[in-house]
Design a protein around this motif. Structure first.
Motif, PDB file in Angstrom:
ATOM      1  N   PHE A 101      16.017   2.256  25.009  1.00 42.12           N
ATOM      2  CA  PHE A 101      14.718   1.804  25.507  1.00 42.12           C
ATOM      3  C   PHE A 101      14.102   0.683  24.671  1.00 42.12           C
ATOM      4  O   PHE A 101      13.170   0.021  25.123  1.00 42.12           O
ATOM      5  CB  PHE A 101      13.733   2.975  25.568  1.00 42.12           C
ATOM      6  CG  PHE A 101      14.036   3.937  26.672  1.00 42.12           C
ATOM      7  CD1 PHE A 101      13.962   3.547  28.001  1.00 42.12           C
ATOM      8  CD2 PHE A 101      14.389   5.241  26.384  1.00 42.12           C
ATOM      9  CE1 PHE A 101      14.240   4.430  29.019  1.00 42.12           C
ATOM     10  CE2 PHE A 101      14.666   6.137  27.398  1.00 42.12           C
ATOM     11  CZ  PHE A 101      14.594   5.734  28.725  1.00 42.12           C
ATOM     12  N   ILE A 105      11.404  -2.165  26.177  1.00 45.85           N
ATOM     13  CA  ILE A 105      10.032  -2.046  25.664  1.00 45.85           C
ATOM     14  C   ILE A 105       9.611  -3.343  25.004  1.00 45.85           C
ATOM     15  O   ILE A 105       8.495  -3.836  25.217  1.00 45.85           O
ATOM     16  CB  ILE A 105       9.904  -0.844  24.705  1.00 45.85           C
ATOM     17  CG1 ILE A 105       9.999   0.463  25.498  1.00 45.85           C
ATOM     18  CG2 ILE A 105       8.598  -0.909  23.915  1.00 45.85           C
ATOM     19  CD1 ILE A 105      10.115   1.711  24.647  1.00 45.85           C
ATOM     20  N   SER A 121       4.321   3.599  33.082  1.00 46.27           N
ATOM     21  CA  SER A 121       5.427   3.129  33.914  1.00 46.27           C
ATOM     22  C   SER A 121       6.669   3.996  33.727  1.00 46.27           C
ATOM     23  O   SER A 121       7.377   4.305  34.694  1.00 46.27           O
ATOM     24  CB  SER A 121       5.749   1.669  33.589  1.00 46.27           C
ATOM     25  OG  SER A 121       4.621   0.865  33.876  1.00 46.27           O
ATOM     26  N   VAL A 122       6.933   4.398  32.497  1.00 45.18           N
ATOM     27  CA  VAL A 122       8.072   5.284  32.233  1.00 45.18           C
ATOM     28  C   VAL A 122       7.853   6.620  32.924  1.00 45.18           C
ATOM     29  O   VAL A 122       8.758   7.163  33.565  1.00 45.18           O
ATOM     30  CB  VAL A 122       8.309   5.459  30.713  1.00 45.18           C
ATOM     31  CG1 VAL A 122       9.298   6.582  30.440  1.00 45.18           C
ATOM     32  CG2 VAL A 122       8.782   4.159  30.096  1.00 45.18           C
ATOM     33  N   ARG A 123       6.634   7.154  32.831  1.00 45.18           N
ATOM     34  CA  ARG A 123       6.340   8.423  33.510  1.00 45.18           C
ATOM     35  C   ARG A 123       6.531   8.288  35.012  1.00 45.18           C
ATOM     36  O   ARG A 123       7.061   9.181  35.661  1.00 45.18           O
ATOM     37  CB  ARG A 123       4.927   8.888  33.180  1.00 45.18           C
ATOM     38  CG  ARG A 123       4.795   9.446  31.798  1.00 45.18           C
ATOM     39  CD  ARG A 123       3.438  10.099  31.585  1.00 45.18           C
ATOM     40  NE  ARG A 123       3.393  10.726  30.285  1.00 45.18           N
ATOM     41  CZ  ARG A 123       2.437  10.524  29.390  1.00 45.18           C
ATOM     42  NH1 ARG A 123       1.436   9.719  29.654  1.00 45.18           N
ATOM     43  NH2 ARG A 123       2.472  11.133  28.227  1.00 45.18           N
TER      44      ARG A 123
END
Length: 135
Positions: A101, A105, A121-123
């Motif tokens: 990641f 990121i 956004s990841v969630r």
């Protein structure tokens, strides 16, 4: 070093852990709010808030005249809540995933995204929310 958690949350988590580990079992009686508060050196409102959250989480049951007891099914509910808390706190870190990641990121940050937006956004991606609005 004092805990960063508010006192009511410390009380809630302590009772939750005692239920999860079997130190407290369904039917066991908890002290009255004022008694528990005095024992811990806390305000009664602090313990009342912890008890309210535990009741909402199906860990305890309060009945007028009968007091507060550990609820039937509380052990399973406590295990579920502990697992949720671990996931929300990040759980165990996998170094391979961190390095996977790191590049995306860094790219998102270079585009001006804030960490809170990246995390949201990841969630969304984890939840399979492909229709999330783009900013």
């Amino acid at each position: 070093m004092p805990s960063p958690q508010p006192p009511y949350e410390q009380v809630r988590r302590e009772i939750l852990e005692q239920v999860r580990t079997g130190e407290l079992t369904p039917g066991d009686r908890l002290p009255a709010i004022r008694t528990h508060a005095a024992d811990l050196g806390l305000a009664p409102g602090t313990v009342a808030r912890a008890y309210k959250l535990l009741e909402e989480g199906r860990i305890i049951v309060t009945r007028r005249g009968a007091g507060t007891t550990i609820a039937p099914g509380a052990v399973e509910a406590a295990r579920e809540q502990a697992a949720t808390a671990e996931r929300e706190s990040g759980g165990p870190v996998d170094a391979g995933l961190v390095s996977l990641f790191a590049g995306p990121i860094a790219t998102a940050r270079a585009r001006g995204a804030r960490d809170v937006e990246i995390l949201a956004s990841v969630r969304a991606a984890l939840a399979g929310d492909r229709d999330a609005k783009s900013s």
